[in-house]
Motif scaffolding. Sequence first.
Motif, PDB file in Angstrom:
ATOM      1  N   GLY A 304      19.842 -46.273 -10.714  1.00 36.45           N
ATOM      2  CA  GLY A 304      19.925 -47.310 -11.735  1.00 36.45           C
ATOM      3  C   GLY A 304      20.964 -46.946 -12.771  1.00 36.45           C
ATOM      4  O   GLY A 304      21.162 -45.766 -13.089  1.00 36.45           O
ATOM      5  N   SER A 305      21.615 -47.956 -13.337  1.00 29.33           N
ATOM      6  CA  SER A 305      22.786 -47.679 -14.164  1.00 29.33           C
ATOM      7  C   SER A 305      22.850 -48.543 -15.414  1.00 29.33           C
ATOM      8  O   SER A 305      22.183 -49.576 -15.529  1.00 29.33           O
ATOM      9  CB  SER A 305      24.053 -47.911 -13.323  1.00 29.33           C
ATOM     10  OG  SER A 305      25.227 -47.921 -14.111  1.00 29.33           O
ATOM     11  N   ALA A 306      23.696 -48.088 -16.340  1.00 27.18           N
ATOM     12  CA  ALA A 306      23.994 -48.869 -17.535  1.00 27.18           C
ATOM     13  C   ALA A 306      24.751 -50.142 -17.202  1.00 27.18           C
ATOM     14  O   ALA A 306      24.877 -51.029 -18.055  1.00 27.18           O
ATOM     15  CB  ALA A 306      24.796 -48.027 -18.525  1.00 27.18           C
ATOM     16  N   VAL A 312      21.363 -49.055  -3.653  1.00 33.40           N
ATOM     17  CA  VAL A 312      20.491 -48.521  -2.613  1.00 33.40           C
ATOM     18  C   VAL A 312      21.355 -47.790  -1.592  1.00 33.40           C
ATOM     19  O   VAL A 312      22.354 -48.330  -1.112  1.00 33.40           O
ATOM     20  CB  VAL A 312      19.683 -49.632  -1.917  1.00 33.40           C
ATOM     21  CG1 VAL A 312      18.667 -49.023  -0.960  1.00 33.40           C
ATOM     22  CG2 VAL A 312      18.986 -50.524  -2.943  1.00 33.40           C
ATOM     23  N   TRP A 313      20.949 -46.552  -1.276  1.00 32.21           N
ATOM     24  CA  TRP A 313      21.687 -45.718  -0.323  1.00 32.21           C
ATOM     25  C   TRP A 313      20.730 -45.244   0.759  1.00 32.21           C
ATOM     26  O   TRP A 313      19.537 -45.075   0.519  1.00 32.21           O
ATOM     27  CB  TRP A 313      22.271 -44.487  -1.017  1.00 32.21           C
ATOM     28  CG  TRP A 313      22.890 -44.731  -2.350  1.00 32.21           C
ATOM     29  CD1 TRP A 313      22.247 -44.900  -3.552  1.00 32.21           C
ATOM     30  CD2 TRP A 313      24.281 -44.856  -2.635  1.00 32.21           C
ATOM     31  NE1 TRP A 313      23.150 -45.110  -4.558  1.00 32.21           N
ATOM     32  CE2 TRP A 313      24.408 -45.082  -4.031  1.00 32.21           C
ATOM     33  CE3 TRP A 313      25.441 -44.776  -1.868  1.00 32.21           C
ATOM     34  CZ2 TRP A 313      25.629 -45.240  -4.659  1.00 32.21           C
ATOM     35  CZ3 TRP A 313      26.664 -44.928  -2.485  1.00 32.21           C
ATOM     36  CH2 TRP A 313      26.758 -45.162  -3.866  1.00 32.21           C
ATOM     37  N   ARG A 314      21.259 -45.010   1.962  1.00 32.22           N
ATOM     38  CA  ARG A 314      20.467 -44.403   3.030  1.00 32.22           C
ATOM     39  C   ARG A 314      20.983 -43.002   3.312  1.00 32.22           C
ATOM     40  O   ARG A 314      22.190 -42.780   3.407  1.00 32.22           O
ATOM     41  CB  ARG A 314      20.510 -45.228   4.314  1.00 32.22           C
ATOM     42  CG  ARG A 314      19.763 -44.541   5.470  1.00 32.22           C
ATOM     43  CD  ARG A 314      19.767 -45.329   6.755  1.00 32.22           C
ATOM     44  NE  ARG A 314      18.905 -46.501   6.657  1.00 32.22           N
ATOM     45  CZ  ARG A 314      19.335 -47.752   6.773  1.00 32.22           C
ATOM     46  NH1 ARG A 314      20.619 -47.989   6.982  1.00 32.22           N
ATOM     47  NH2 ARG A 314      18.497 -48.753   6.687  1.00 32.22           N
ATOM     48  N   ARG A 315      20.045 -42.066   3.447  1.00 32.69           N
ATOM     49  CA  ARG A 315      20.401 -40.679   3.754  1.00 32.69           C
ATOM     50  C   ARG A 315      20.028 -40.359   5.194  1.00 32.69           C
ATOM     51  O   ARG A 315      18.906 -40.589   5.629  1.00 32.69           O
ATOM     52  CB  ARG A 315      19.663 -39.730   2.804  1.00 32.69           C
ATOM     53  CG  ARG A 315      19.831 -38.252   3.153  1.00 32.69           C
ATOM     54  CD  ARG A 315      19.179 -37.368   2.106  1.00 32.69           C
ATOM     55  NE  ARG A 315      17.754 -37.638   1.973  1.00 32.69           N
ATOM     56  CZ  ARG A 315      16.811 -37.029   2.690  1.00 32.69           C
ATOM     57  NH1 ARG A 315      17.151 -36.144   3.612  1.00 32.69           N
ATOM     58  NH2 ARG A 315      15.537 -37.321   2.500  1.00 32.69           N
ATOM     59  N   LEU A 323      24.165 -49.171   0.901  1.00 30.91           N
ATOM     60  CA  LEU A 323      23.562 -50.318   1.575  1.00 30.91           C
ATOM     61  C   LEU A 323      23.729 -51.612   0.796  1.00 30.91           C
ATOM     62  O   LEU A 323      24.194 -52.607   1.327  1.00 30.91           O
ATOM     63  CB  LEU A 323      22.074 -50.057   1.828  1.00 30.91           C
ATOM     64  CG  LEU A 323      21.738 -48.898   2.768  1.00 30.91           C
ATOM     65  CD1 LEU A 323      20.232 -48.751   2.895  1.00 30.91           C
ATOM     66  CD2 LEU A 323      22.381 -49.095   4.136  1.00 30.91           C
ATOM     67  N   ARG A 324      23.334 -51.614  -0.463  1.00 27.77           N
ATOM     68  CA  ARG A 324      23.393 -52.852  -1.228  1.00 27.77           C
ATOM     69  C   ARG A 324      23.209 -52.571  -2.715  1.00 27.77           C
ATOM     70  O   ARG A 324      22.847 -51.468  -3.112  1.00 27.77           O
ATOM     71  CB  ARG A 324      22.334 -53.839  -0.760  1.00 27.77           C
ATOM     72  CG  ARG A 324      20.900 -53.364  -0.972  1.00 27.77           C
ATOM     73  CD  ARG A 324      19.904 -54.439  -0.561  1.00 27.77           C
ATOM     74  NE  ARG A 324      20.053 -54.819   0.831  1.00 27.77           N
ATOM     75  CZ  ARG A 324      19.332 -55.759   1.424  1.00 27.77           C
ATOM     76  NH1 ARG A 324      18.405 -56.411   0.747  1.00 27.77           N
ATOM     77  NH2 ARG A 324      19.515 -56.056   2.694  1.00 27.77           N
ATOM     78  N   VAL A 325      23.441 -53.611  -3.513  1.00 31.00           N
ATOM     79  CA  VAL A 325      23.189 -53.542  -4.943  1.00 31.00           C
ATOM     80  C   VAL A 325      22.123 -54.576  -5.290  1.00 31.00           C
ATOM     81  O   VAL A 325      22.094 -55.667  -4.728  1.00 31.00           O
ATOM     82  CB  VAL A 325      24.481 -53.796  -5.756  1.00 31.00           C
ATOM     83  CG1 VAL A 325      25.011 -55.197  -5.530  1.00 31.00           C
ATOM     84  CG2 VAL A 325      24.261 -53.551  -7.241  1.00 31.00           C
ATOM     85  N   VAL A 370      16.290 -51.235   5.591  1.00 31.11           N
ATOM     86  CA  VAL A 370      17.173 -52.213   4.948  1.00 31.11           C
ATOM     87  C   VAL A 370      18.571 -52.090   5.548  1.00 31.11           C
ATOM     88  O   VAL A 370      19.060 -50.999   5.827  1.00 31.11           O
ATOM     89  CB  VAL A 370      17.219 -51.995   3.425  1.00 31.11           C
ATOM     90  CG1 VAL A 370      17.689 -50.591   3.090  1.00 31.11           C
ATOM     91  CG2 VAL A 370      18.084 -53.030   2.748  1.00 31.11           C
ATOM     92  N   HIS A 371      19.199 -53.257   5.778  1.00 36.45           N
ATOM     93  CA  HIS A 371      20.512 -53.267   6.410  1.00 36.45           C
ATOM     94  C   HIS A 371      21.602 -53.340   5.359  1.00 36.45           C
ATOM     95  O   HIS A 371      21.418 -53.833   4.257  1.00 36.45           O
ATOM     96  CB  HIS A 371      20.643 -54.457   7.372  1.00 36.45           C
ATOM     97  CG  HIS A 371      19.668 -54.391   8.509  1.00 36.45           C
ATOM     98  ND1 HIS A 371      19.736 -53.440   9.498  1.00 36.45           N
ATOM     99  CD2 HIS A 371      18.595 -55.189   8.801  1.00 36.45           C
ATOM    100  CE1 HIS A 371      18.761 -53.646  10.363  1.00 36.45           C
ATOM    101  NE2 HIS A 371      18.053 -54.692   9.959  1.00 36.45           N
ATOM    102  N   GLU A 372      22.760 -52.828   5.736  1.00 39.00           N
ATOM    103  CA  GLU A 372      23.901 -52.826   4.825  1.00 39.00           C
ATOM    104  C   GLU A 372      24.412 -54.251   4.627  1.00 39.00           C
ATOM    105  O   GLU A 372      24.516 -55.035   5.562  1.00 39.00           O
ATOM    106  CB  GLU A 372      25.029 -51.957   5.411  1.00 39.00           C
ATOM    107  CG  GLU A 372      26.243 -51.860   4.514  1.00 39.00           C
ATOM    108  CD  GLU A 372      27.278 -50.921   5.077  1.00 39.00           C
ATOM    109  OE1 GLU A 372      28.367 -50.853   4.489  1.00 39.00           O
ATOM    110  OE2 GLU A 372      27.000 -50.279   6.090  1.00 39.00           O
TER     111      GLU A 372
END
Length: 374
Positions: A304-306, A312-315, A323-325, A370-372
């Motif tokens: 989360g950001s200013a 969202v990232w996948r490891r 993946l997405r915002v 979740v898909h990219e």
Amino acid sequence: MMHSEQTNFDDQSDEDSPMMMSPWNQTSTTVPQDGLIGSLVREEGHIYSLAAADGLLYTGSESKNIHVWKNMNLFTTFKSKSGLVKAIVISGDKIFTGHQDGKIRVWKSNSKDPRIHKQIDTFPTFFDILKCSINSKNYIEVKRHRTVLWIKHHDAVSCLSIAEEEGLLYSGSWDRTFKVWKISNSKCLESVKAHDDALNSVVSTINGLVLTGSAEGSVKVWKREGRGKNMKHRYMQTLLNEKYAVTTLVVTDSGEMVYCGSSDGVVNFWKLEKRLLHNFWGVLKGHKLAVLCVAVAGSLVFSGSADKTICVWRREGCVHSWLRVMKGHDGPVKCVAVERDAGSSRGGGWVVYSGSLDRSVKVWRVPEKVHEEM
């Protein structure tokens, strides 16, 4: 090293709007599987802290109130004597809150009526303060001509972490120290002068390591050695030493991966070896402004950001893919919490809570697979 740049997306369609995806919208013919599903709003100031467990969400803000939410509805509220609840962690049936006044308060819900929460302790206890104050050796100098008891934080408690197996609570403060507390007897076992500027994050790992992040731009690693009165935390190494403030730290359940958000808008991460000599280091780039919070769940990482968004990232091992915002807040995203989605029908998923300086908490549903977005 994995880099992923943020991409701009079109605005949500009407079908994907918060109103259409809200659980209160009974006219919808389909249940959303991911995305924004609702907002929790109480006009009591910025949201600074979140904790989720067993279907309950605890939120702390500028007010003296700690709200508890269940199934998207306000479940109950309990009040502290100090405003600005900066940190919340949960251990079993106890809730620990860190406050602007430098105190840690301990709460417990009533077994017969879970809506009732009673404050059962304060760290440090009044008795310990009284006992400690008798001996002049227990005072330390924090500023010119100002001394305080070593067992007390003399500035805001900004972060908390629990070492469950050891029964320990760690507290980090703007006073540049982290303290170690024995939960069973409320005793402060140790105080460590960790940094030259305010601590913004402290996290304990399953293998006896403690990591601290500071506004000075550094991340340090400490090793817990000994037990009880003989416990000491030995400095081991510095993972990061930059000019940008470290805002948050999080470690995976396995203790293998460490993520660090900072004010330059990136998420640094490391893979830790048993001997602590990290053999992999990478950077996730997905935000335009400071990263203020990070959470991990399963194979997913949430930042989360200013800039008002959550990435969202996948490891997969040490490789990360963007993946997405997730957009929806009107202010900086200050805190994020994740729990398993019990209502998911697609083989697992997560409910993500994000607290913001826009005075709201957003609730999102994110499937594990979740898909990219392109």
